[in-house]
Scaffold this active site. Structure first.
Site, PDB file in Angstrom:
ATOM      1  N   ASP A  93      -0.569  -1.449   6.373  1.00 29.48           N
ATOM      2  CA  ASP A  93      -1.348  -1.331   5.134  1.00 29.48           C
ATOM      3  C   ASP A  93      -1.664  -2.730   4.607  1.00 29.48           C
ATOM      4  O   ASP A  93      -0.805  -3.612   4.593  1.00 29.48           O
ATOM      5  CB  ASP A  93      -0.548  -0.538   4.095  1.00 29.48           C
ATOM      6  N   ILE A  94      -2.912  -2.918   4.168  1.00 30.14           N
ATOM      7  CA  ILE A  94      -3.358  -4.229   3.705  1.00 30.14           C
ATOM      8  C   ILE A  94      -2.719  -4.610   2.359  1.00 30.14           C
ATOM      9  O   ILE A  94      -2.676  -5.790   2.000  1.00 30.14           O
ATOM     10  CB  ILE A  94      -4.906  -4.254   3.592  1.00 30.14           C
TER      11      ILE A  94
ATOM     12  N   ASN B  29      -1.187  11.588   0.577  1.00 28.82           N
ATOM     13  CA  ASN B  29      -1.935  11.972  -0.614  1.00 28.82           C
ATOM     14  C   ASN B  29      -3.202  12.747  -0.234  1.00 28.82           C
ATOM     15  O   ASN B  29      -3.862  12.400   0.743  1.00 28.82           O
ATOM     16  CB  ASN B  29      -2.336  10.723  -1.398  1.00 28.82           C
TER      17      ASN B  29
ATOM     18  N   HIS C 282      -3.928  10.684  -6.048  1.00 30.43           N
ATOM     19  CA  HIS C 282      -3.879   9.249  -5.705  1.00 30.43           C
ATOM     20  C   HIS C 282      -4.412   8.915  -4.316  1.00 30.43           C
ATOM     21  O   HIS C 282      -4.070   7.876  -3.755  1.00 30.43           O
ATOM     22  CB  HIS C 282      -2.454   8.684  -5.862  1.00 30.43           C
ATOM     23  N   GLN C 283      -5.238   9.788  -3.753  1.00 35.25           N
ATOM     24  CA  GLN C 283      -5.845   9.444  -2.459  1.00 35.25           C
ATOM     25  C   GLN C 283      -7.067   8.557  -2.709  1.00 35.25           C
ATOM     26  O   GLN C 283      -8.023   8.972  -3.367  1.00 35.25           O
ATOM     27  CB  GLN C 283      -6.267  10.701  -1.696  1.00 35.25           C
TER      28      GLN C 283
ATOM     29  N   HIS D 280      -4.154  10.338   6.097  1.00 29.24           N
ATOM     30  CA  HIS D 280      -3.240   9.290   6.557  1.00 29.24           C
ATOM     31  C   HIS D 280      -1.854   9.515   5.979  1.00 29.24           C
ATOM     32  O   HIS D 280      -1.711  10.037   4.873  1.00 29.24           O
ATOM     33  CB  HIS D 280      -3.761   7.892   6.191  1.00 29.24           C
ATOM     34  N   PHE D 281      -0.878   9.115   6.742  1.00 29.69           N
ATOM     35  CA  PHE D 281       0.522   9.176   6.320  1.00 29.69           C
ATOM     36  C   PHE D 281       1.013   7.749   6.127  1.00 29.69           C
ATOM     37  O   PHE D 281       0.914   6.927   7.032  1.00 29.69           O
ATOM     38  CB  PHE D 281       1.379   9.869   7.391  1.00 29.69           C
ATOM     39  N   HIS D 282       1.544   7.477   4.926  1.00 24.55           N
ATOM     40  CA  HIS D 282       2.162   6.185   4.671  1.00 24.55           C
ATOM     41  C   HIS D 282       3.618   6.248   5.145  1.00 24.55           C
ATOM     42  O   HIS D 282       4.343   7.185   4.791  1.00 24.55           O
ATOM     43  CB  HIS D 282       2.222   5.886   3.171  1.00 24.55           C
TER      44      HIS D 282
HETATM   45  P1  5GP Z   1      -4.204   6.374  -0.343  1.00 25.13           P
HETATM   46  O1  5GP Z   1      -4.097   6.009  -1.791  1.00 25.13           O
HETATM   47  O2  5GP Z   1      -5.583   6.855   0.015  1.00 25.13           O
HETATM   48  O3  5GP Z   1      -3.119   7.329   0.077  1.00 25.13           O
HETATM   49  O4  5GP Z   1      -3.918   5.035   0.452  1.00 25.13           O
HETATM   50  C1  5GP Z   1      -4.897   4.255   1.057  1.00 25.13           C
HETATM   51  C2  5GP Z   1      -4.219   3.028   1.589  1.00 25.13           C
HETATM   52  O5  5GP Z   1      -5.115   2.359   2.447  1.00 25.13           O
HETATM   53  C3  5GP Z   1      -3.803   2.006   0.496  1.00 25.13           C
HETATM   54  O6  5GP Z   1      -2.397   1.809   0.546  1.00 25.13           O
HETATM   55  C4  5GP Z   1      -4.593   0.760   0.847  1.00 25.13           C
HETATM   56  O7  5GP Z   1      -3.864  -0.431   0.643  1.00 25.13           O
HETATM   57  C5  5GP Z   1      -4.918   0.974   2.320  1.00 25.13           C
HETATM   58  N1  5GP Z   1      -6.160   0.331   2.727  1.00 25.13           N
HETATM   59  C6  5GP Z   1      -7.381   0.465   2.131  1.00 25.13           C
HETATM   60  N2  5GP Z   1      -8.296  -0.259   2.788  1.00 25.13           N
HETATM   61  C7  5GP Z   1      -7.653  -0.867   3.820  1.00 25.13           C
HETATM   62  C8  5GP Z   1      -8.093  -1.767   4.847  1.00 25.13           C
HETATM   63  O8  5GP Z   1      -9.258  -2.154   4.949  1.00 25.13           O
HETATM   64  N3  5GP Z   1      -7.144  -2.165   5.747  1.00 25.13           N
HETATM   65  C9  5GP Z   1      -5.853  -1.752   5.672  1.00 25.13           C
HETATM   66  N4  5GP Z   1      -4.993  -2.210   6.598  1.00 25.13           N
HETATM   67  N5  5GP Z   1      -5.407  -0.918   4.716  1.00 25.13           N
HETATM   68  C10 5GP Z   1      -6.301  -0.487   3.797  1.00 25.13           C
END
Ligand code: 5GP
Length: 140
Positions: A30-31, A86, A92-93, A99-101
């Protein structure tokens, strides 16, 4: 199913720190990590939310999640972790591609913080809700 930034990452149009890839799954760091090693495990199928994902992709992600979790924990020297998934803006998506964190939880403030406003399940409510879900599942 519209394309998101994750499709572009999977296809290599946007760089990422890839940690795993197979025919149906892609995983990368994750970035904006909540803790070191925070990893996203993504089906290549661009379903927006989990309920829209095919059984094949869901199985492929489920099969590899424990292995990726073991690798992230070993690489970060962490034992505890959260798996977060999410669905929808209110949940919070931010990126509408399933995707799974995998988020290591070191023994400090880093990692996932959870607000858990627990209620109490009353017997009648439980009976009614369980019956409603069972009826929906019976539809296939
Ligand atoms: P969500 O809130 O949708 O569950 O999480 C999306 C995740 O994607 C966030 O933790 C965010 O930091 C990550 N993310 C968004 N854009 C990028 C990207 O361009 N590269 C990477 N590696 N992660 C990303």
């Amino acid at each position: 199913m519209s394309e998101t930034i994750f499709t572009r990452i999977i296809e290599g149009q946007i760089p990422s720190h890839r940690v795993y890839e197979d025919e149906k799954v892609f995983a990368f760091l994750d970035i904006a990590p909540l803790s070191p090693g925070h990893t996203l495990v993504v089906p290549k199928e661009p379903a927006a939310t989990l309920d829209a994902l095919s059984e094949e992709s869901a199985a492929a992600v489920g099969r590899v999640l424990p292995r990726i979790a073991r690798a992230v924990m070993a690489a970060t020297g962490t034992r505890d972790y959260n798996v977060l998934q999410n669905n929808g803006v209110a949940a919070h998506q931010a990126v509408p591609h399933v995707h799974f964190h995998v988020i290591p939880k070191p023994g400090d403030a880093r990692g996932l913080g959870i607000d858990w406003p627990a209620g109490r399940l009353e017997a009648e409510d439980g009976k009614r809700m369980a019956a409603a879900v069972v009826a929906e599942l019976a539809k296939g």
